[in-house]
Write an enzyme that holds these catalytic residues in place. Structure first.
Site, PDB file in Angstrom:
ATOM      1  N   GLU A 269      -0.208  -3.927  -6.066  1.00 56.60           N
ATOM      2  CA  GLU A 269      -0.180  -3.568  -4.635  1.00 56.60           C
ATOM      3  C   GLU A 269       0.444  -4.701  -3.818  1.00 56.60           C
ATOM      4  O   GLU A 269      -0.174  -5.254  -2.903  1.00 56.60           O
ATOM      5  CB  GLU A 269      -1.579  -3.200  -4.132  1.00 56.60           C
ATOM      6  CG  GLU A 269      -2.104  -1.939  -4.790  1.00 56.60           C
ATOM      7  CD  GLU A 269      -3.297  -1.280  -4.085  1.00 56.60           C
ATOM      8  OE1 GLU A 269      -3.854  -1.855  -3.137  1.00 56.60           O
ATOM      9  OE2 GLU A 269      -3.649  -0.154  -4.495  1.00 56.60           O
TER      10      GLU A 269
ATOM     11  N   GLU B  45      -3.537   3.417 -10.859  1.00 59.74           N
ATOM     12  CA  GLU B  45      -4.827   3.546 -10.162  1.00 59.74           C
ATOM     13  C   GLU B  45      -4.877   4.923  -9.544  1.00 59.74           C
ATOM     14  O   GLU B  45      -3.991   5.292  -8.762  1.00 59.74           O
ATOM     15  CB  GLU B  45      -4.989   2.480  -9.072  1.00 59.74           C
ATOM     16  CG  GLU B  45      -5.256   1.097  -9.621  1.00 59.74           C
ATOM     17  CD  GLU B  45      -5.549   0.058  -8.533  1.00 59.74           C
ATOM     18  OE1 GLU B  45      -6.105   0.416  -7.472  1.00 59.74           O
ATOM     19  OE2 GLU B  45      -5.201  -1.119  -8.758  1.00 59.74           O
TER      20      GLU B  45
END
Ligand code: AHR
Length: 521
Positions: free
Chosen positions: A203, A326
């Site tokens: 991220e 994820e």
């Protein structure tokens, strides 16, 4: 204060009333028809689609996996036996570690050497609790060997350096007499480990450094240059990508990076409300949040489709995979628990979410090379929830278990005619389907009935093969928020289901709110 309590009580009553009404008896079944093209085999489903993710977060590692050798909880060399046994039964293909957001604050040197000498840090991202570093590289790699899984290491770009990352790789994989390889030996591991996947940051648009894709693309090029491993042991290298409906990360990365990139990561979490400030409860939720959750999770199909279009245009040879590393549900924290630990209950609704996502990943198996549910134990949409020495397998665990025959299977295209299940502003296809030929040659069919009230009568038309019956397992429950706890571990547990020819057509009856996996024979 009083008015607030009354409001909570009223909301809870509404929720329970809705759960009760969703189980209304005697609702007319819906009619569904499925055509399976056994004569048009598609891509192979990469087993890594059934991957897991374990982060240093809450009780995800400490207590969930690692209790230490001196613990009263039965363990083998510090790993709790009950969890290890349950994970072995899941045939976990790959585990991503150590984060998540934790990865970009993790310095691998903190987690090697004598445990009592390792530095204690603060897990600033998750609850501000002490991180003892008791579970480090050796502990993770030994755990992976214990459950028989491949490893996906997430490297630190946000607060680390290319040198630190290169040293970690050398420490883990070098078979030379370098100082780093010898340090590994001194710390108890003679043979190098295999690192199967290496993620360059996590991220990076957020907790991994707040970067723009163009800036990150250059950093990827730089960091990836120094990921070295012995000949034939190079890991697949995964770039940190986008989130939800974003496509620009794939666009920029496939334009700016010409080498070293085997995959691009993507994250998408399913929130019942879609609102991060008030996500919705894991249990005691109204039917509106049953359907909104399923409707929002179905958006995964659109997100994958849009990114795959760009990959197909910019990487026509199909080298770069789309790694949904994820995904899963994310609810409001349970009252009384540390919000930073992301512990949540897991119900039959989560089982439906898992099934729907697997069916989507199968459909895109050509490009989706891996997915990692968040997370393995005690965090978000977990497989296992522990409570001191006890544990419970969640409905999500059972879905992963039921889908094992799809690991490495060959997708068979399906067409489905199903009425929508709708409520308020939401409408979703009532049944979700996926079919494949498993590695032993058997035909496998997965079906999820998203409607919480109505049975689905499914007529199966098979082209290119002859079958007369279906045998398998179904996961269902009476209540929309039915779940397992250590005190009641078998509220939601798979039971047998079968189908046979009715009027010359193979017919299956799917209970309301259920997931089924059957073998056609
Ligand atoms: O899975 C929990 C967190 O969600 C991860 O650490 C992060 O990558 C994502 O935002």
């Amino acid at each position: 204060m009083k008015r607030y309590q009354l409001r909570i009580a009223a909301l809870a009553l509404t929720a329970f009333a809705a759960i009760g009404s969703a189980h209304a008896q005697g609702a007319t079944p819906v009619n569904v028809s499925v055509t399976i093209r056994a004569d048009q085999p598609g891509p192979v489903i990469n087993p890594d689609i059934y991957g897991q993710f374990a982060e240093h977060l809450g009780a995800g590692i400490y207590e969930g996996i690692w209790v230490g050798e001196k613990s009263n909880i039965p363990n083998t060399k510090g790993y709790r036996n009950d969890v290890v046994d349950a994970l072995k039964n899941l045939k976990v293909p790959v585990v991503r570690w150590p984060g998540g957001c934790f990865a970009d604050e993790y310095h691998w040197r903190d987690g090697i050497g004598p445990r009592e000498k390792r530095p204690v840090k603060v897990n600033t991202h998750w609850g501000g609790v002490p991180e003892t570093n008791e579970f480090g590289t050796h502990e993770f790699m030994a755990f992976a060997e214990l459950i028989g899984t491949k490893v996906y290491i997430s490297g630190n770009v946000g607060s680390g350096s290319p040198q630190e990352m290169a040293d970690w790789m050398e420490y883990m994989t070098s078979d030379t007499v370098s100082t780093l390889a010898n340090e590994r030996r001194k710390n108890g591991r003679e043979k190098p480990w295999d690192v199967h996947f290496f993620g360059i940051g996590n991220e990076t648009w957020g907790c991994g450094g707040n970067m723009r894709p163009e800036f990150y693309a250059d950093l990827f090029r730089q960091f990836a240059t120094y990921i070295k491993a012995p000949r034939g042991k190079r890991p697949k290298i995964i770039a940190s990508g986008g989130n939800g409906d974003e496509t620009k990360w794939v666009e920029v990365l496939t334009t700016m990076v010409e080498r070293d990139m085997d995959g691009i990561s993507h994250h998408y979490y399913t929130l019942p409300t879609g609102d991060w400030s008030k996500k919705g409860n894991s249990i005691a939720f109204p039917e509106e949040e049953w359907i909104s959750t399923l409707s929002r999770t179905l958006r995964m199909d659109e997100f994958v489709t849009n990114n795959v279009k760009i990959l197909d245009a910019n990487d026509p040879k199909g080298k770069v995979g789309f790694y949904v590393d994820e995904w899963g549900t994310w609810y409001d924290p349970e009252p009384g628990r540390e919000p930073g630990f992301l512990y949540q209950q897991n119900t039959i609704r989560d089982a439906l979410v898992a099934s729907v996502n697997f069916n989507i990943f199968h459909k895109h198996a050509r490009r989706v090379h891996m997915s990692n549910i968040a997370q393995m134990v005690n965090v978000l949409q977990a497989m296992i929830l522990t409570d001191g020495p006890k544990m419970a397998l969640t409905p999500t665990y059972h879905v992963f278990q039921m889908y094992i025959p799809f690991q490495g299977a060959t997708v068979l295209p399906t067409e489905i005619t199903t009425p929508d299940y709708s409520l308020g502003k939401f409408a979703v296809p009532g049944v979700s389907v996926s079919a494949a030929r498993d590695t032993a040659g058997n035909l496998q069919l997965a079906l999820a009935n998203l409607d919480p009230k109505r049975e689905a009568v499914v007529k199966v038309n098979l082209q290119g093969a002859n079958v007369t019956s279906a045998q398998g397992r179904v996961l269902t429950a009476k209540q929309m928020d039915a779940h397992n706890t250590p005190a009641a571990p078998e509220v939601v547990t798979p039971v047998k289901i079968s189908g046979k020819k009715e009027g010359g057509v193979l017919t299956l009856r799917l209970p309301a709110k259920s997931v089924s996996v059957v073998r056609l024979q």
